[in-house]
Design a protein around this motif. Structure first.
Motif, PDB file in Angstrom:
ATOM      1  N   ARG A  40      48.871  48.083  41.363  1.00  0.00           N
ATOM      2  CA  ARG A  40      47.921  48.180  40.255  1.00  0.00           C
ATOM      3  C   ARG A  40      46.700  47.301  40.521  1.00  0.00           C
ATOM      4  NH1 ARG A  40      48.775  52.123  36.448  1.00  0.00           N
ATOM      5  NH2 ARG A  40      47.452  50.871  35.105  1.00  0.00           N
ATOM      6  N   PRO A  41      45.493  47.797  40.255  1.00  0.00           N
ATOM      7  CA  PRO A  41      44.297  46.977  40.477  1.00  0.00           C
ATOM      8  C   PRO A  41      44.221  45.778  39.538  1.00  0.00           C
ATOM      9  CG  PRO A  41      43.733  49.019  39.340  1.00  0.00           C
ATOM     10  CD  PRO A  41      45.163  49.148  39.755  1.00  0.00           C
ATOM     11  N   GLU A  42      44.843  45.871  38.363  1.00  0.00           N
ATOM     12  CA  GLU A  42      44.801  44.736  37.434  1.00  0.00           C
ATOM     13  C   GLU A  42      45.447  43.496  38.039  1.00  0.00           C
ATOM     14  OE1 GLU A  42      45.324  48.529  34.944  1.00  0.00           O
ATOM     15  OE2 GLU A  42      46.167  47.684  36.781  1.00  0.00           O
ATOM     16  N   SER A  43      46.518  43.698  38.807  1.00  0.00           N
ATOM     17  CA  SER A  43      47.185  42.556  39.413  1.00  0.00           C
ATOM     18  C   SER A  43      46.304  41.885  40.452  1.00  0.00           C
ATOM     19  CB  SER A  43      48.514  42.983  40.039  1.00  0.00           C
ATOM     20  OG  SER A  43      49.459  43.273  39.038  1.00  0.00           O
ATOM     21  N   ALA A  44      45.629  42.677  41.263  1.00  0.00           N
ATOM     22  CA  ALA A  44      44.698  42.099  42.234  1.00  0.00           C
ATOM     23  C   ALA A  44      43.580  41.342  41.522  1.00  0.00           C
ATOM     24  CB  ALA A  44      44.130  43.199  43.122  1.00  0.00           C
ATOM     25  N   LEU A  45      43.100  41.879  40.404  1.00  0.00           N
ATOM     26  CA  LEU A  45      42.079  41.191  39.611  1.00  0.00           C
ATOM     27  C   LEU A  45      42.592  39.840  39.129  1.00  0.00           C
ATOM     28  CD1 LEU A  45      39.298  41.442  38.048  1.00  0.00           C
ATOM     29  CD2 LEU A  45      40.680  42.180  36.121  1.00  0.00           C
ATOM     30  N   ASN A  46      43.807  39.811  38.611  1.00  0.00           N
ATOM     31  CA  ASN A  46      44.371  38.565  38.107  1.00  0.00           C
ATOM     32  C   ASN A  46      44.527  37.529  39.209  1.00  0.00           C
ATOM     33  OD1 ASN A  46      44.536  39.759  35.606  1.00  0.00           O
ATOM     34  ND2 ASN A  46      46.673  40.353  35.833  1.00  0.00           N
ATOM     35  N   ILE A  47      44.917  37.982  40.384  1.00  0.00           N
ATOM     36  CA  ILE A  47      45.032  37.072  41.524  1.00  0.00           C
ATOM     37  C   ILE A  47      43.654  36.499  41.880  1.00  0.00           C
ATOM     38  CG2 ILE A  47      45.502  37.018  44.008  1.00  0.00           C
ATOM     39  CD1 ILE A  47      47.806  39.018  43.432  1.00  0.00           C
ATOM     40  N   GLY A  48      42.644  37.347  41.851  1.00  0.00           N
ATOM     41  CA  GLY A  48      41.296  36.876  42.128  1.00  0.00           C
ATOM     42  C   GLY A  48      40.841  35.807  41.153  1.00  0.00           C
ATOM     43  N   LEU A  49      41.184  35.956  39.885  1.00  0.00           N
ATOM     44  CA  LEU A  49      40.799  34.965  38.881  1.00  0.00           C
ATOM     45  C   LEU A  49      41.427  33.601  39.161  1.00  0.00           C
ATOM     46  CD1 LEU A  49      41.021  37.213  35.707  1.00  0.00           C
ATOM     47  CD2 LEU A  49      38.951  36.111  36.580  1.00  0.00           C
ATOM     48  N   VAL A  50      42.670  33.596  39.619  1.00  0.00           N
ATOM     49  CA  VAL A  50      43.312  32.330  39.978  1.00  0.00           C
ATOM     50  C   VAL A  50      42.551  31.664  41.118  1.00  0.00           C
ATOM     51  CG1 VAL A  50      45.391  31.276  40.947  1.00  0.00           C
ATOM     52  CG2 VAL A  50      45.598  33.012  39.176  1.00  0.00           C
ATOM     53  N   TYR A  51      42.215  32.441  42.124  1.00  0.00           N
ATOM     54  CA  TYR A  51      41.513  31.859  43.269  1.00  0.00           C
ATOM     55  C   TYR A  51      40.126  31.355  42.882  1.00  0.00           C
ATOM     56  CZ  TYR A  51      45.167  33.531  46.428  1.00  0.00           C
ATOM     57  OH  TYR A  51      46.359  33.728  47.077  1.00  0.00           O
ATOM     58  N   VAL A  52      39.455  32.031  41.947  1.00  0.00           N
ATOM     59  CA  VAL A  52      38.177  31.526  41.464  1.00  0.00           C
ATOM     60  C   VAL A  52      38.377  30.168  40.797  1.00  0.00           C
ATOM     61  CG1 VAL A  52      36.340  31.872  39.774  1.00  0.00           C
ATOM     62  CG2 VAL A  52      37.066  33.772  41.216  1.00  0.00           C
ATOM     63  N   ASP A  53      39.403  30.043  39.963  1.00  0.00           N
ATOM     64  CA  ASP A  53      39.677  28.772  39.299  1.00  0.00           C
ATOM     65  C   ASP A  53      39.928  27.652  40.305  1.00  0.00           C
ATOM     66  OD1 ASP A  53      39.323  29.608  36.742  1.00  0.00           O
ATOM     67  OD2 ASP A  53      41.432  29.647  36.182  1.00  0.00           O
ATOM     68  N   GLN A  54      40.534  28.001  41.424  1.00  0.00           N
ATOM     69  CA  GLN A  54      40.852  26.994  42.431  1.00  0.00           C
ATOM     70  C   GLN A  54      39.743  26.816  43.467  1.00  0.00           C
ATOM     71  OE1 GLN A  54      44.856  28.195  43.841  1.00  0.00           O
ATOM     72  NE2 GLN A  54      45.574  26.480  42.601  1.00  0.00           N
TER      73      GLN A  54
ATOM     74  N   ALA B 170      39.386  35.013  46.595  1.00  0.00           N
ATOM     75  CA  ALA B 170      39.061  35.742  45.364  1.00  0.00           C
ATOM     76  C   ALA B 170      38.331  37.038  45.699  1.00  0.00           C
ATOM     77  CB  ALA B 170      38.210  34.863  44.455  1.00  0.00           C
ATOM     78  N   GLU B 171      37.370  36.972  46.628  1.00  0.00           N
ATOM     79  CA  GLU B 171      36.638  38.174  47.009  1.00  0.00           C
ATOM     80  C   GLU B 171      37.584  39.213  47.605  1.00  0.00           C
ATOM     81  OE1 GLU B 171      32.896  39.644  49.813  1.00  0.00           O
ATOM     82  OE2 GLU B 171      33.346  37.501  49.616  1.00  0.00           O
ATOM     83  N   ALA B 172      38.499  38.759  48.445  1.00  0.00           N
ATOM     84  CA  ALA B 172      39.452  39.700  49.041  1.00  0.00           C
ATOM     85  C   ALA B 172      40.309  40.360  47.973  1.00  0.00           C
ATOM     86  CB  ALA B 172      40.330  38.956  50.050  1.00  0.00           C
ATOM     87  N   ALA B 173      40.711  39.597  46.950  1.00  0.00           N
ATOM     88  CA  ALA B 173      41.534  40.159  45.880  1.00  0.00           C
ATOM     89  C   ALA B 173      40.753  41.182  45.072  1.00  0.00           C
ATOM     90  CB  ALA B 173      42.045  39.034  44.973  1.00  0.00           C
ATOM     91  N   TYR B 174      39.509  40.867  44.725  1.00  0.00           N
ATOM     92  CA  TYR B 174      38.698  41.822  43.970  1.00  0.00           C
ATOM     93  C   TYR B 174      38.454  43.095  44.776  1.00  0.00           C
ATOM     94  CZ  TYR B 174      37.637  37.998  40.698  1.00  0.00           C
ATOM     95  OH  TYR B 174      37.728  36.984  39.780  1.00  0.00           O
ATOM     96  N   ARG B 175      38.214  42.937  46.066  1.00  0.00           N
ATOM     97  CA  ARG B 175      38.002  44.121  46.903  1.00  0.00           C
ATOM     98  C   ARG B 175      39.290  44.935  47.035  1.00  0.00           C
ATOM     99  NH1 ARG B 175      33.249  44.986  48.871  1.00  0.00           N
ATOM    100  NH2 ARG B 175      31.693  43.305  49.018  1.00  0.00           N
ATOM    101  N   ALA B 176      40.423  44.262  47.035  1.00  0.00           N
ATOM    102  CA  ALA B 176      41.695  44.979  47.066  1.00  0.00           C
ATOM    103  C   ALA B 176      41.861  45.817  45.799  1.00  0.00           C
ATOM    104  CB  ALA B 176      42.850  44.003  47.215  1.00  0.00           C
ATOM    105  N   ALA B 177      41.452  45.267  44.665  1.00  0.00           N
ATOM    106  CA  ALA B 177      41.523  46.025  43.408  1.00  0.00           C
ATOM    107  C   ALA B 177      40.652  47.275  43.489  1.00  0.00           C
ATOM    108  CB  ALA B 177      41.082  45.147  42.241  1.00  0.00           C
ATOM    109  N   LEU B 178      39.456  47.134  44.048  1.00  0.00           N
ATOM    110  CA  LEU B 178      38.557  48.279  44.152  1.00  0.00           C
ATOM    111  C   LEU B 178      39.039  49.292  45.186  1.00  0.00           C
ATOM    112  CD1 LEU B 178      35.179  46.373  43.861  1.00  0.00           C
ATOM    113  CD2 LEU B 178      36.112  48.000  42.217  1.00  0.00           C
ATOM    114  N   GLU B 179      39.759  48.822  46.198  1.00  0.00           N
ATOM    115  CA  GLU B 179      40.318  49.770  47.157  1.00  0.00           C
ATOM    116  C   GLU B 179      41.432  50.597  46.509  1.00  0.00           C
ATOM    117  OE1 GLU B 179      42.419  49.849  51.596  1.00  0.00           O
ATOM    118  OE2 GLU B 179      41.852  47.943  50.675  1.00  0.00           O
ATOM    119  N   LEU B 180      42.241  49.938  45.658  1.00  0.00           N
ATOM    120  CA  LEU B 180      43.290  50.667  44.950  1.00  0.00           C
ATOM    121  C   LEU B 180      42.704  51.688  44.000  1.00  0.00           C
ATOM    122  CD1 LEU B 180      45.866  47.856  44.077  1.00  0.00           C
ATOM    123  CD2 LEU B 180      46.342  49.924  45.396  1.00  0.00           C
TER     124      LEU B 180
END
Length: 797
Positions: A616-630, A636-646
């Motif tokens: 699910r792309p939502e999960s990749a989005l959520n992972i990206g948000l964690v990496y942004v916080d850290q 984070a960019e890789a996670a967001y791009r993974a969401a868009l690939e899905l």
């Protein structure tokens, strides 16, 4: 202990990234016997070729393997009566290979037309076939692989080469012809679903593997391979069999046959879960009582939570469900949010019973599912309202003196008033399991439905409220006492905080309602809200603990660390990962080495939970948000791009990626991302708003105003869009237009604080003194303790 200083600005109105999206992946999943009936991000292109399906002649018993599942036919060797009862149940027919005996629909070259698409149901080479629009919009022939459900409708699953199975949007009405059945019908009539729509049968929201499979088969393993974006979903039995509820039976078989070291299993008989909460229990009437009481209070929720795994609106966030362990170890239960429930707790969307039942007085008094439902047949223990008379004495309740309707009429049936139905999926009426006293007075006050006018559709809620008062001499209130608080919190009305604080502090009210109040207070976290939420971090109910942890995300860092660190060792996984997610933004340099290690361990578990739904792309989005916080922007960019690939049309990931580029000084790249997203989804208000803000940063005001105007027009449900557009208008000298824009926002959201504050200021500056005073007084009723608001009121008075 001194209370922390907490910013009072609503997190509901934050600009990107939107932190409330971090748990989307847990809420997109439904636990049902059906499919989600709600809008979602647009679907990406799907593979067009159907997967060839070989239909088995029979489904043999499962051979014992490493998982410990042995199959229903093995259970039948000793439990023949229970097996026979189960064979006729809907659980036994929850999913079946498409065959002459399982398919109920008419496949004799029958056509059905919806939204200009004519689909044909026919047979070919022994297969059941449908010619319908595929992911490219063209008619194609597909083989039906499985039937899904049986009554009052049957759906059909079609396989694709990447291991997906998709649920056809056209279903068979299996009711009798006299009831209007024996026909094909569309589950989304009049919605004209294109192949790009996620609710189209080839779209992501109709994917069986993620949306439905866990609750229609036994020992279901989704087995998604994110590297190759393929499913290899497996089960031990295709339907909801014995071991779906009792757990794997290999140890019980060993104990029953006295094989090997069987004696070590004596204490449990080798069973994974003891469904014995009703054993030795009686429901008896005390002298002069009209309702039976449980002989011993129920001391566990094993049965309720077992059933809730599927009979609730929830999302799975962890593989490896363990029987007898807390539901919140693996699943997130939806709260009483306005998209799912009315503020008094009545079901609005399809919520599958558990969240409703948790609100009931029956649950509070110890009633379990099997007190009313026979677990193997799935039928009521007595027909209709007669099941209620097991505990509620007939001489008191089954009389016109109680129900005020003619005997044996529809209105005399207990469930007509106390568990009214709402029809979902066009033909499927579901009873509301909150078992409430009808409150037409709340319909008058809050606009919620009531059982009276569901039958008496030609009468008003006020008429019904007057009738009830005439009958009983008063307006009965019932067990649920949270409607006013949740309504006020959801509409941000005057007095909302005090009502919500009182709800939180009332242990007599259902935990799910209190947790819903916690979530609302967390959106406007202030010191009194913190003091009310803090004790719930150690409540015995993990639903309250987990919701409290999430609500305290807005605390100052020092207080957040102090409050939430202990929850990283909570025995329930959802509580741990909520605490870890909230603590992800705490700077490492402010923590001891031991604290850093504890938080990182929790974040690792949170990320693993998100990976459960890597499809699910939502999960990749959520992972990206964690990496942004850290501060891990590359990850984070890789996670967001993974969401868009899905899902290339998942616009939220594009918006968050553009905001990540803003943080890195890369607005040029962000603009490209947002414009590309708007080509795919030109009516997405969120993307227009984000692009407008980007253009303002670049001082391209005319272009920015156009984008912000589009956001306000396309997303009127979000007051922030209209507010920002109005401020931008005023900054360009268009004060009169800005006032009009704010008035438009307040017509829909009359309690939006930011819009009220801006409107008072603009009207006062424009010389509209009377109008400014009216809005300032309203703002003062909403924020009576806010010194800035009081000063503003004095200034305009």
């Amino acid at each position: 202990m001194l209370a922390p200083v907490i910013a009072t600005r609503s997190r509901r109105c934050q600009t990107w990234p939107v932190r409330t999206l971090r748990l989307l992946s847990f809420l997109v999943v439904i636990s049902s016997i059906t499919l989600l009936n709600a809008p979602a991000p647009a679907a990406a292109a799907e593979l067009a070729e159907p997967l060839p399906v070989t239909l088995p002649a029979s489904h043999p018993p499962v051979a014992p393997g490493g998982s410990g599942y042995v199959g229903a036919q093995t259970c039948a060797q000793c439990h023949a009566v229970e097996y026979q009862h189960w064979q006729g149940s809907q659980h036994a027919k929850a999913m079946q290979p498409a065959s002459e005996s399982s398919v109920l629909g008419d496949f004799k070259d029958v056509t059905f037309t919806e939204a200009g698409i004519t689909s044909t149901f026919f047979r070919r080479d022994g297969h059941f076939m449908v010619r319908t629009d595929g992911p490219d919009g063209r008619l194609q022939d597909y083989a039906i692989a499985y039937t899904f459900g049986v009554y009052p409708l049957q759906q059909y699953l079609i396989g694709f080469p990447d291991g997906r199975y998709q649920a056809l949007g056209i279903a068979w009405d299996s009711r009798s012809r006299e009831q209007g059945g024996q026909r094909w019908f569309h589950l989304y009539p009049g919605q004209n679903l294109s192949p790009q729509d996620p609710l189209h049968w080839t779209g992501m929201q109709q994917n069986w593997n993620h949306m439905c499979a866990e609750c229609h088969s036994t020992d279901l393993r989704k087995n998604y391979d994110p590297q190759h974006q393929r499913f290899n979903t497996t089960w031990s039995e295709i339907n909801v069999s014995c071991e779906a509820c009792h757990g794997p039976g290999a140890d019980h078989l060993t104990w029953a046959r006295k094989e090997g070291d069987w004696q070590r299993l004596n204490s449990t008989k080798g069973l994974s879960i003891a469904l014995d909460e009703r054993r030795g229990i009686t429901w008896t009437l005390a002298d002069n009582a009209s309702t039976a009481q449980r002989s011993t209070p129920r001391s566990s929720n094993r049965e309720l939570e077992l059933c809730a795994r599927c009979h609730s609106r929830r999302g799975q966030f962890w593989d490896g469900y363990r029987f007898g362990q807390p539901l919140l170890d693996t699943h997130r239960l939806a709260l009483l949010t306005p998209d799912l429930y009315y503020p008094d707790g009545q079901m609005k969307d399809e919520v599958f019973n558990h969240g409703s039942f948790l609100q009931s007085k029956m649950q509070a008094k110890g009633v379990s599912c099997s007190d009313c439902h026979q677990p193997h047949t799935g039928q009521l223990r007595a027909p209709g309202g007669k099941v209620c008379l097991q505990c509620h004495i007939a001489s008191r309740y089954d009389t016109p003196q109680h129900h005020f309707h003619p005997a044996a009429s529809k209105g005399a049936d207990c469930v007509a008033c106390h568990a009214p139905t709402t029809t979902y999926m066009v033909v499927d009426p579901r009873h509301d399991h909150s078992f409430r006293i009808p409150r037409p007075d709340l319909s008058v006050a809050l606009g919620v439905p009531n059982a009276c006018t569901k039958c008496h559709g030609d009468q008003s809620a006020q008429w019904a409220a007057d009738q009830v008062k005439t009958w009983y001499g008063k307006l009965p209130t019932g067990h649920q006492q949270f409607a006013a608080a949740l309504h006020a919190g959801q509409t941000e009305a005057a007095g909302a905080r005090d009502l919500l604080l009182a709800l939180l502090r009332n242990p007599e009210q259902p935990s799910i309602a209190r947790a819903s109040g916690v979530a609302l207070l967390g959106e406007r976290l202030d010191p009194p809200a913190f003091e009310a939420i803090r004790p719930l971090l150690s409540d015995s109910d993990p639903l309250l603990r987990s919701t409290a942890a999430r609500a305290l995300d807005g605390l100052p860092l020092e207080w957040k660390t102090r409050s939430l660190l202990p929850l990283l060792d909570d025995p329930v996984r959802l509580v741990r990962i909520e605490a870890a997610r909230a603590l992800a933004s705490v700077p490492r340099e402010s923590l001891s080495a031991a604290q850093q290690q504890a938080i990182q361990k929790g974040i690792t578990e949170y990320l693993a939970a998100e990976q459960t739904n890597a499809d699910r792309p939502e999960s990749a989005l959520n992972i990206g948000l964690v990496y942004v916080d850290q501060g891990q922007f590359a990850k984070a960019e890789a996670a967001y791009r993974a969401a868009l690939e899905l899902q290339p049309a998942f616009t939220q990931a594009a918006v968050n990626l553009a905001d990540l580029y803003r943080l890195q000084g890369r607005d040029g790249d962000g603009e490209k991302i947002l414009r590309h997203a708007l080509v795919r989804d030109p009516r997405n208000a969120t993307a227009h708003h984000a692009l407008g803000l980007l253009l303002i940063r670049q001082k391209r005001l005319p272009e920015a105003l156009s984008e912000l105007a589009d956001a306000a027009r396309l997303g009127p449900e979000n007051p922030r869009y209209g507010y920002v557009y109005a401020i931008a208008l005023n900054d360009t000298g268009a004060g009169a237009q800005a006032i009009q824009a704010l008035e438009s926002v307040l017509a829909r959201h009359p309690n939006d604080r930011d819009s009220l504050l801006a409107l008072v200021s603009l009207q006062h500056s424009a010389g509209h003194s009377q109008a400014a005073r009216v809005h300032a007084r309203h703002l003062a009723t909403l924020e009576p303790d806010n010194p800035e608001v009081q000063a503003l009121l004095r200034r305009v008075e």
